[in-house]
Design a protein around this motif. Structure first.
Motif: not given
Length: 309
Positions: A67, A200-201, A203, A205-206, A209-210, A227, A258, A260, A265
């Motif tokens: 990721s 997540i910051e 990765v 592709d957020a 990833f989610c 995040t 990067s 969110l 989010l």
């Protein structure tokens, strides 16, 4: 030029902000955090040596898709040996850990109808720590009774985590794997709680990833993500101050673009099938050197959600 920015950032950091007045409808329905009992700090063992042959289950998935962006993998691999140095590059996470655990104890005990005052409230529950690093979150979760799996795409991190966990019989049961969330989805693994803090910051592709976090979450399970907000205040404090002035973190640890926003989010998790129920901010007090939970989500924040049917 940077000193005035830091002074301004510090004063803004201590100021009250009525951010909630401008929240969109999809986020204003979420419950925000206030007045939780704080978690006791977790004691950290010393040297990482004299580790016996008994080791955690350590699996390496060399073909697993990652990721993380490749530069992020290299960046964190370079400082992997310092995970358990509470005065090293990961000092902010060590300082923040009791506050992160307070949020997890409160929300997850409520979600799973467990006693938050119990020493081991997560007994019988399966947790996964996605992007576990050296295990500084996995270990206290195991001490609170959870059956913990910790995964990280960096092999060096997993080795450090295994070495440290084996210093304590309580944490030696943690299953550490060098793999990714996507790979475990392919294996159809499921967990009662899926936790990805400060990951997540980093990765690529957020949204994807989610989706993986959601797929790993069992029916009626919980997903927790933390995040940094993409705000001018976060640029001043999390990058200018933390990386360049105070040098808490290596320069280049974070990319502001990067980050969110809480709204983004919430929307991404919603599309992945996770409904955000509660959100809180982490606020640092420079006078006491401690973090606390707050309704101020303008910089660091954490979100708890439930798996939709």
């Amino acid at each position: 030029m940077l000193i005035p920015i830091f002074v301004m950032a510090s004063s803004m950091f201590l100021a009250q902000r009525r951010w909630f007045l401008s929240l969109p409808r999809n986020l204003s329905n979420a419950r925000f955090f206030s007045a939780l009992p704080s978690e006791h700090p977790v004691s950290v063992s010393g040297p990482q040596n004299n580790v016996g042959p008994e080791s955690n289950k350590f699996e390496k998935a060399s073909s697993a898709p990652s990721s993380l962006k490749e530069p992020e993998l290299a960046k964190f691999s370079a400082i992997a040996d310092t995970w358990w140095d509470s005065e090293g590059p990961f000092k902010p996470l060590h300082k923040m850990n009791p506050t992160r655990l307070a949020f997890l104890r409160s929300t997850l005990c409520r979600h799973f109808r467990k006693d938050p005052l119990s020493a081991r409230p997560f007994e019988g529950l399966r947790f996964i720590d996605v992007g576990c690093g050296g295990g500084i979150l996995s270990e206290p979760l195991a001490r609170m009774g959870a059956t913990v799996t910790g995964i990280d795409a960096i092999e060096k991190n997993i080795k450090i985590a295994c070495l440290h966990a084996n210093l304590d019989p309580t944490t030696s049961t943690i299953e550490y794997c060098c793999t990714t969330a996507e790979k475990l989805v392919e294996e159809q693994r499921k967990f009662d709680a899926v936790i990805a803090l400060e990951v997540i910051e980093h990765v690529a592709d957020a949204a994807e990833f989610c989706k993986s976090l959601s797929a790993l979450t069992a029916h009626e399970g919980a997903t927790v993500v933390s995040t940094i907000n993409r705000s001018m205040r976060s640029y001043a404090t999390a990058i200018v101050a933390a990386e360049y002035l105070l040098q808490w973190l290596p320069k280049g640890t974070h990319q502001w673009s990067s980050f969110l926003t809480p709204e983004e989010l919430t929307m991404i998790l919603k599309r992945a099938g996770v409904d955000v129920k509660e959100m809180a901010g982490f606020v640092y007090n420079p006078l006491t050197g401690r973090w606390s939970l707050s309704d101020d989500i303008s910089v660091n924040f954490i979100a708890y959600g439930t798996k939709e049917k």
